[in-house]
Scaffold this motif. Structure first.
Motif, mmCIF file in Angstrom:
data_model
loop_
_atom_site.group_PDB
_atom_site.id
_atom_site.type_symbol
_atom_site.label_atom_id
_atom_site.label_comp_id
_atom_site.label_asym_id
_atom_site.label_seq_id
_atom_site.Cartn_x
_atom_site.Cartn_y
_atom_site.Cartn_z
ATOM 1 N N VAL A 311 4.323 30.000 16.052
ATOM 2 C CA VAL A 311 3.764 30.758 14.890
ATOM 3 C C VAL A 311 2.433 31.462 15.609
ATOM 4 O O VAL A 311 1.816 31.093 16.411
ATOM 5 C CB VAL A 311 3.124 29.524 13.921
ATOM 6 N N GLU A 312 2.562 32.806 15.282
ATOM 7 C CA GLU A 312 1.595 33.835 15.701
ATOM 8 C C GLU A 312 0.022 33.148 15.327
ATOM 9 O O GLU A 312 -0.193 32.859 14.142
ATOM 10 C CB GLU A 312 1.811 35.009 15.082
ATOM 11 N N GLY A 313 -0.700 32.923 16.447
ATOM 12 C CA GLY A 313 -1.906 32.762 16.349
ATOM 13 C C GLY A 313 -2.087 31.229 16.210
ATOM 14 O O GLY A 313 -3.037 30.671 16.001
ATOM 15 N N GLY A 314 -0.992 30.525 16.334
ATOM 16 C CA GLY A 314 -1.186 28.863 16.054
ATOM 17 C C GLY A 314 -1.750 28.410 17.521
ATOM 18 O O GLY A 314 -1.774 29.048 18.546
ATOM 19 N N LYS A 315 -2.186 27.390 17.134
ATOM 20 C CA LYS A 315 -2.785 26.590 18.308
ATOM 21 C C LYS A 315 -2.007 25.565 19.017
ATOM 22 O O LYS A 315 -2.718 25.117 20.085
ATOM 23 C CB LYS A 315 -4.269 25.694 17.797
ATOM 24 N N GLY A 316 -1.141 25.209 18.514
ATOM 25 C CA GLY A 316 0.188 24.163 19.061
ATOM 26 C C GLY A 316 0.804 24.710 20.407
ATOM 27 O O GLY A 316 1.290 25.999 20.465
ATOM 28 N N ASP A 317 0.884 24.064 21.377
ATOM 29 C CA ASP A 317 1.705 24.409 22.546
ATOM 30 C C ASP A 317 3.063 24.458 22.157
ATOM 31 O O ASP A 317 3.497 23.589 21.623
ATOM 32 C CB ASP A 317 1.585 23.356 23.649
ATOM 33 N N PRO A 318 3.674 25.664 22.623
ATOM 34 C CA PRO A 318 5.330 25.942 22.236
ATOM 35 C C PRO A 318 6.089 24.896 22.629
ATOM 36 O O PRO A 318 7.311 24.615 22.370
ATOM 37 C CB PRO A 318 5.428 27.108 22.726
ATOM 38 N N LYS A 319 5.559 24.017 23.856
ATOM 39 C CA LYS A 319 6.519 22.828 24.343
ATOM 40 C C LYS A 319 6.257 21.732 23.557
ATOM 41 O O LYS A 319 7.102 20.733 24.063
ATOM 42 C CB LYS A 319 5.962 22.720 26.014
ATOM 43 N N ASN A 320 5.277 21.543 22.842
ATOM 44 C CA ASN A 320 5.114 20.105 21.976
ATOM 45 C C ASN A 320 6.545 19.885 21.073
ATOM 46 O O ASN A 320 7.205 20.868 20.716
ATOM 47 C CB ASN A 320 4.038 20.270 21.000
ATOM 48 N N THR A 321 6.893 18.542 21.196
ATOM 49 C CA THR A 321 8.124 18.365 20.450
ATOM 50 C C THR A 321 7.810 17.024 19.352
ATOM 51 O O THR A 321 6.404 16.699 19.514
ATOM 52 C CB THR A 321 9.035 17.962 20.985
ATOM 53 N N VAL A 322 8.457 16.826 18.402
ATOM 54 C CA VAL A 322 8.424 15.713 17.431
ATOM 55 C C VAL A 322 9.649 14.956 17.351
ATOM 56 O O VAL A 322 10.731 15.498 17.965
ATOM 57 C CB VAL A 322 8.082 16.437 16.011
ATOM 58 N N GLY A 323 9.496 13.740 16.688
ATOM 59 C CA GLY A 323 10.701 13.036 16.790
ATOM 60 C C GLY A 323 10.667 11.525 17.145
ATOM 61 O O GLY A 323 9.439 10.881 16.716
ATOM 62 N N ASN A 324 11.534 10.826 17.720
ATOM 63 C CA ASN A 324 11.557 9.419 17.912
ATOM 64 C C ASN A 324 11.399 9.469 19.790
ATOM 65 O O ASN A 324 12.286 9.582 20.187
ATOM 66 C CB ASN A 324 12.657 8.721 17.487
ATOM 67 N N PRO A 325 10.224 9.239 20.305
ATOM 68 C CA PRO A 325 10.111 9.313 21.732
ATOM 69 C C PRO A 325 10.848 8.086 22.616
ATOM 70 O O PRO A 325 11.183 8.314 23.399
ATOM 71 C CB PRO A 325 8.442 8.792 21.645
ATOM 72 N N ALA A 326 10.998 6.823 21.680
ATOM 73 C CA ALA A 326 11.579 5.788 22.478
ATOM 74 C C ALA A 326 11.856 4.532 21.228
ATOM 75 O O ALA A 326 11.276 4.633 19.925
ATOM 76 C CB ALA A 326 10.837 5.278 23.426
ATOM 77 N N GLY A 327 12.246 3.583 21.880
ATOM 78 C CA GLY A 327 12.178 2.187 21.226
ATOM 79 C C GLY A 327 10.919 1.528 21.837
ATOM 80 O O GLY A 327 10.561 1.775 22.820
ATOM 81 N N TYR A 328 10.522 0.754 21.108
ATOM 82 C CA TYR A 328 9.341 -0.060 21.504
ATOM 83 C C TYR A 328 9.271 -1.688 21.469
ATOM 84 O O TYR A 328 9.784 -2.074 20.371
ATOM 85 C CB TYR A 328 8.062 0.397 20.614
#
Length: 441
Positions: A311-328
């Protein structure tokens, strides 16, 4: 919320992808199938293939190598497990090892003193933590302390696109939000839905907000929400993100009737591989579904994937991701010393062995361990699995799915309000106000 999570993962085994499933020990010192009075430990695990066979093989190998620290498995369906674990913890008879998805539920356990603080144990065993992807530890951490070991596989949310339709349009996959909005017009003019969405399932719509909050404002925006800071949902970046979503809805970005399409039926995936929609934001597990059901769509090289647009002007790193990191997996504070030692030995020596890693990859999943690039490259799905692995490995921040990160009460309110937001029945400001009322609950 729990039912939604269960149905989301129930599909994974059908798609030949290993779900984020569970080993958990049964109630300590009780009679029945989970009796541990002999000094060993027992494990409940989720049934369903291929994960059930992987679980059994891992336990068998551990038991063979540790004759004095035996683990007895019992398999349960997902919903049955969730009912039993809640009852056991509430009765003060928690299993030795408590499986979960981290986040909000784990925070509840930690604050109630129901699970062990594993921070010191990880410090004493740096090789255990060092071989696991760093980005998976966020959902295992509460107030700077680690209360669970990440295990099993990772499934980030991925931006898919139909290469055949893009070739027909002479277009490239979107790198920015402005690109995406422009593509919305391009595909609508072609008579093709720009985006598939199983909106009736609600958590699929949530994925869009998870990425946009990060891209616009960075991970700090949701961190404030997670921490219950006053009016956190009203952060300017949050208002901007929800406004952008409604702009996309108003531009007919999503397929007509998306609110009646379910993700559990895989109807949203079918829209992509039957050329009725050009793009789709969805979990990594859907790759297996499209390969299984798409009649050569994946094998023919028609499926493409990229990270979520910037997103233009956005502060988030373009490499950031979302979802399910693992089981715990956590250790019950009520367990005996012997049971706790068995659990820690299993954490150290039994989980994510070379054999288990190979089994996950063969099933089409990405284990959460470092240094497996060569193994992934040997898979017939190497391009996708390597992308998924690098996306996770290189993510400065891996935001856990919100309906797992938040408390069950807040998560249900979130899904309900997201539904209204996408229906345009509430404004971004109303969405924020409604969600601010859930903070701390």
């Amino acid at each position: 919320m729990e039912q939604k999570l269960a149905s989301r993962r129930s599909f994974l085994s059908l798609a030949a992808l290993v779900p984020i499933a569970a080993y958990t020990l049964t109630a300590c010192g009780s009679s029945g199938p989970g009796d541990t009075s002999s000094g060993g430990a027992s494990i409940w695990a989720l049934s369903g293939q291929p994960n059930e066979d992987i679980r059994q093989a891992t336990i068998d190998a551990f038991n063979k190598a540790n004759p004095d620290s035996q683990i007895k498995p019992t398999f349960f369906q997902n919903d049955a497990y969730k009912t039993k674990i809640k009852t056991a913890i509430g009765a003060g008879q928690a299993p030795t090892i408590i499986h979960g998805w981290g986040g909000g539920t784990l925070r509840t356990y930690a604050e109630a003193g129901q699970v062990e603080d594993l921070t010191a144990w990880f410090d004493e065993n740096p090789e255990v933590k060092g071989r696991l992807l760093e980005s998976t530890f966020g959902a295992a951490t509460v107030d700077g302390k680690i209360y669970a070991i990440p295990t099993q596989t990772v499934t980030p949310i991925i931006f898919y696109y139909n290469k055949e339709l893009f070739d027909q349009a002479g277009a490239e996959p979107p790198a920015t939000w402005d690109d995406l909005m422009a593509l919305t017009k391009t595909f609508n003019d072609m008579g093709v839905a720009p985006l598939s969405l199983g909106g009736q399932s609600r958590w699929t719509s949530m994925m869009w907000l998870e990425y946009l909050y990060d891209r616009v404002g960075g991970p700090e925006v949701f961190t404030a929400i997670y921490n219950g800071e006053p009016d956190a949902w009203s952060h300017p970046a949050a208002i901007q993100a929800t406004t952008m979503i409604q702009d996309l809805v108003k531009a007919n970005g999503f397929i007509k009737g998306f609110t009646s399409i379910t993700a559990d039926s895989n109807a949203d995936q079918a829209l992509l591989y039957t050329n009725k929609a050009a793009m789709m934001l969805h979990g990594g597990w859907t790759y297996g579904g499209m390969k299984n059901d798409g009649a050569g769509f994946v094998e023919g090289g028609k499926l493409g994937w990229v990270n979520f647009p910037t997103v233009e002007g956005g502060k988030g790193d373009p490499k950031n991701t979302v979802g399910n990191p693992a089981g715990y997996q956590s250790i019950s504070s009520k367990a005996s010393d012997t049971e706790k030692e068995t659990a820690k030995k299993f954490f150290k020596d039994g989980l994510l062995t070379d054999e288990e890693i190979d089994s996950y990859i063969k099933s089409g999943s990405v284990p959460i361990v470092t240094g497996i690039e060569d193994k992934l490259n040997e898979s017939e799905d190497k391009e996708f699995l390597s992308f998924e692995y690098e996306l996770t490995k290189n993510a400065p921040n891996f935001q856990q799915s919100w309906d797992q990160a938040l408390s069950p009460t807040a998560a249900e309110a979130l899904l309900s309000n997201i539904d209204q937001l996408f229906l345009l029945s509430i404004t971004p400001e109303q969405f924020a106000s409604n969600m601010n009322a859930t903070l701390g609950k």
